[in-house]
Design a protein around this motif. Structure first.
Motif, PDB file in Angstrom:
ATOM      1  N   ILE A  32     -10.620 -12.639  -0.530  1.00 32.99           N
ATOM      2  CA  ILE A  32     -10.530 -11.200  -0.791  1.00 32.99           C
ATOM      3  C   ILE A  32      -9.455 -10.917  -1.836  1.00 32.99           C
ATOM      4  N   VAL A  33      -8.290 -11.517  -1.675  1.00 30.67           N
ATOM      5  CA  VAL A  33      -7.199 -11.273  -2.621  1.00 30.67           C
ATOM      6  C   VAL A  33      -7.575 -11.809  -4.000  1.00 30.67           C
ATOM      7  N   VAL A  34      -8.161 -12.987  -4.062  1.00 30.82           N
ATOM      8  CA  VAL A  34      -8.584 -13.539  -5.346  1.00 30.82           C
ATOM      9  C   VAL A  34      -9.620 -12.630  -6.006  1.00 30.82           C
ATOM     10  N   ALA A  35     -10.531 -12.071  -5.224  1.00 33.49           N
ATOM     11  CA  ALA A  35     -11.517 -11.133  -5.773  1.00 33.49           C
ATOM     12  C   ALA A  35     -10.826  -9.920  -6.388  1.00 33.49           C
ATOM     13  N   GLY A  36      -9.763  -9.455  -5.751  1.00 32.22           N
ATOM     14  CA  GLY A  36      -8.986  -8.355  -6.327  1.00 32.22           C
ATOM     15  C   GLY A  36      -8.312  -8.765  -7.618  1.00 32.22           C
ATOM     16  N   PHE A  37      -7.756  -9.958  -7.637  1.00 26.26           N
ATOM     17  CA  PHE A  37      -7.125 -10.474  -8.855  1.00 26.26           C
ATOM     18  C   PHE A  37      -8.142 -10.601  -9.986  1.00 26.26           C
ATOM     19  N   ASN A  38      -9.390 -10.897  -9.632  1.00 23.43           N
ATOM     20  CA  ASN A  38     -10.456 -11.067 -10.620  1.00 23.43           C
ATOM     21  C   ASN A  38     -11.125  -9.759 -11.018  1.00 23.43           C
ATOM     22  N   GLY A  39     -10.630  -8.636 -10.478  1.00 25.88           N
ATOM     23  CA  GLY A  39     -11.159  -7.342 -10.876  1.00 25.88           C
ATOM     24  C   GLY A  39     -12.422  -6.910 -10.151  1.00 25.88           C
ATOM     25  N   GLU A  40     -12.760  -7.581  -9.048  1.00 25.66           N
ATOM     26  CA  GLU A  40     -13.945  -7.184  -8.280  1.00 25.66           C
ATOM     27  C   GLU A  40     -13.722  -5.855  -7.555  1.00 25.66           C
ATOM     28  N   TYR A  41     -12.485  -5.514  -7.305  1.00 24.53           N
ATOM     29  CA  TYR A  41     -12.072  -4.233  -6.735  1.00 24.53           C
ATOM     30  C   TYR A  41     -10.594  -4.080  -7.061  1.00 24.53           C
ATOM     31  N   GLN A  42     -10.048  -2.898  -6.819  1.00 24.36           N
ATOM     32  CA  GLN A  42      -8.645  -2.638  -7.114  1.00 24.36           C
ATOM     33  C   GLN A  42      -7.817  -2.702  -5.838  1.00 24.36           C
ATOM     34  N   ILE A  43      -6.817  -3.590  -5.814  1.00 27.73           N
ATOM     35  CA  ILE A  43      -5.871  -3.661  -4.703  1.00 27.73           C
ATOM     36  C   ILE A  43      -4.852  -2.545  -4.894  1.00 27.73           C
ATOM     37  N   ILE A  44      -4.605  -1.784  -3.835  1.00 21.64           N
ATOM     38  CA  ILE A  44      -3.656  -0.671  -3.862  1.00 21.64           C
ATOM     39  C   ILE A  44      -2.493  -1.003  -2.930  1.00 21.64           C
ATOM     40  N   VAL A  45      -1.277  -0.824  -3.424  1.00 13.36           N
ATOM     41  CA  VAL A  45      -0.075  -1.037  -2.616  1.00 13.36           C
ATOM     42  C   VAL A  45       0.888   0.123  -2.829  1.00 13.36           C
ATOM     43  N   SER A  46       1.820   0.230  -1.904  1.00 18.91           N
ATOM     44  CA  SER A  46       2.951   1.142  -2.063  1.00 18.91           C
ATOM     45  C   SER A  46       4.211   0.299  -1.913  1.00 18.91           C
ATOM     46  N   VAL A  47       5.339   0.861  -2.269  1.00 18.05           N
ATOM     47  CA  VAL A  47       6.596   0.128  -2.100  1.00 18.05           C
ATOM     48  C   VAL A  47       6.781  -0.278  -0.637  1.00 18.05           C
ATOM     49  N   PRO A  48       6.570   0.618   0.345  1.00 15.25           N
ATOM     50  CA  PRO A  48       6.757   0.182   1.743  1.00 15.25           C
ATOM     51  C   PRO A  48       5.800  -0.924   2.186  1.00 15.25           C
ATOM     52  N   THR A  49       4.554  -0.909   1.724  1.00 17.12           N
ATOM     53  CA  THR A  49       3.622  -1.958   2.159  1.00 17.12           C
ATOM     54  C   THR A  49       3.987  -3.298   1.530  1.00 17.12           C
ATOM     55  N   LEU A  50       4.381  -3.283   0.266  1.00 26.69           N
ATOM     56  CA  LEU A  50       4.763  -4.530  -0.388  1.00 26.69           C
ATOM     57  C   LEU A  50       6.090  -5.046   0.169  1.00 26.69           C
ATOM     58  N   GLN A  51       6.973  -4.132   0.527  1.00 24.77           N
ATOM     59  CA  GLN A  51       8.257  -4.528   1.128  1.00 24.77           C
ATOM     60  C   GLN A  51       8.041  -5.221   2.472  1.00 24.77           C
ATOM     61  N   GLU A  52       7.115  -4.710   3.276  1.00 21.63           N
ATOM     62  CA  GLU A  52       6.841  -5.357   4.560  1.00 21.63           C
ATOM     63  C   GLU A  52       6.278  -6.764   4.354  1.00 21.63           C
ATOM     64  N   PHE A  53       5.398  -6.923   3.372  1.00 16.15           N
ATOM     65  CA  PHE A  53       4.863  -8.241   3.030  1.00 16.15           C
ATOM     66  C   PHE A  53       6.004  -9.202   2.708  1.00 16.15           C
ATOM     67  N   ARG A  54       6.894  -8.787   1.838  1.00 18.22           N
ATOM     68  CA  ARG A  54       8.038  -9.610   1.430  1.00 18.22           C
ATOM     69  C   ARG A  54       8.944  -9.920   2.621  1.00 18.22           C
TER      70      ARG A  54
END
Length: 136
Positions: free
Chosen positions: A23-45
């Motif tokens: 799924i993430v690779v498909a987003g990287f390849n432009g199959e869909y747009q991945i949407i994040v916010s600072v809080p969601t990316l911060q939780e990932f980190r």
């Protein structure tokens, strides 16, 4: 198509192959747009850094994963506070990002989010269901 991927999907994509990774690779390849916010990316980190023995990533590797997501994702700045996940209010940040990003899907393996099914017209679905909706 636009989608928010919650932390468990992003982490699963980093630590193993399989549907979340695809799924993430498909987003990287432009199959869909991945949407994040600072809080969601911060939780990932923060989650990757919190469990180095589980995820086997050092600080530099975690930063590289975060930077990769930042490069391919579109950032949104949620301007509405949402309180919809009573059992886990920390999950509301994903709904806030989804609404701000005008997404079609919120992809999650978290039952607190999945139990909502939909939110303001946004389908909340498992990684497998999202993968099946991608036209790859």
């Amino acid at each position: 198509m636009r989608a928010v991927l919650d932390t468990n999907v992003l982490i699963s994509s980093v630590i193993s192959t399989g549907v979340p990774h695809d799924i993430v690779v498909a987003g990287f390849n432009g199959e869909y747009q991945i949407i994040v916010s600072v809080p969601t990316l911060q939780e990932f980190r923060d989650t990757l850094l919190k469990y180095p023995d589980r995820f086997h990533l050092d600080q530099d590797e975690v930063q590289q994963e975060v930077e990769t997501i930042r490069y391919f994702a579109e950032f949104v700045d949620p301007d509405v506070d949402i309180s919809a996940v009573a059992d886990d209010p920390d999950d509301d940040k994903f709904l806030e990002a989804a609404v701000a990003g005008d997404v079609d899907h919120l992809v999650s393996g978290d039952t607190h989010l999945l139990d909502l099914d939909t939110f303001r017209g946004i389908d909340i679905i498992t990684p497998r269901m999202f993968y099946e909706r991608l036209d790859l």
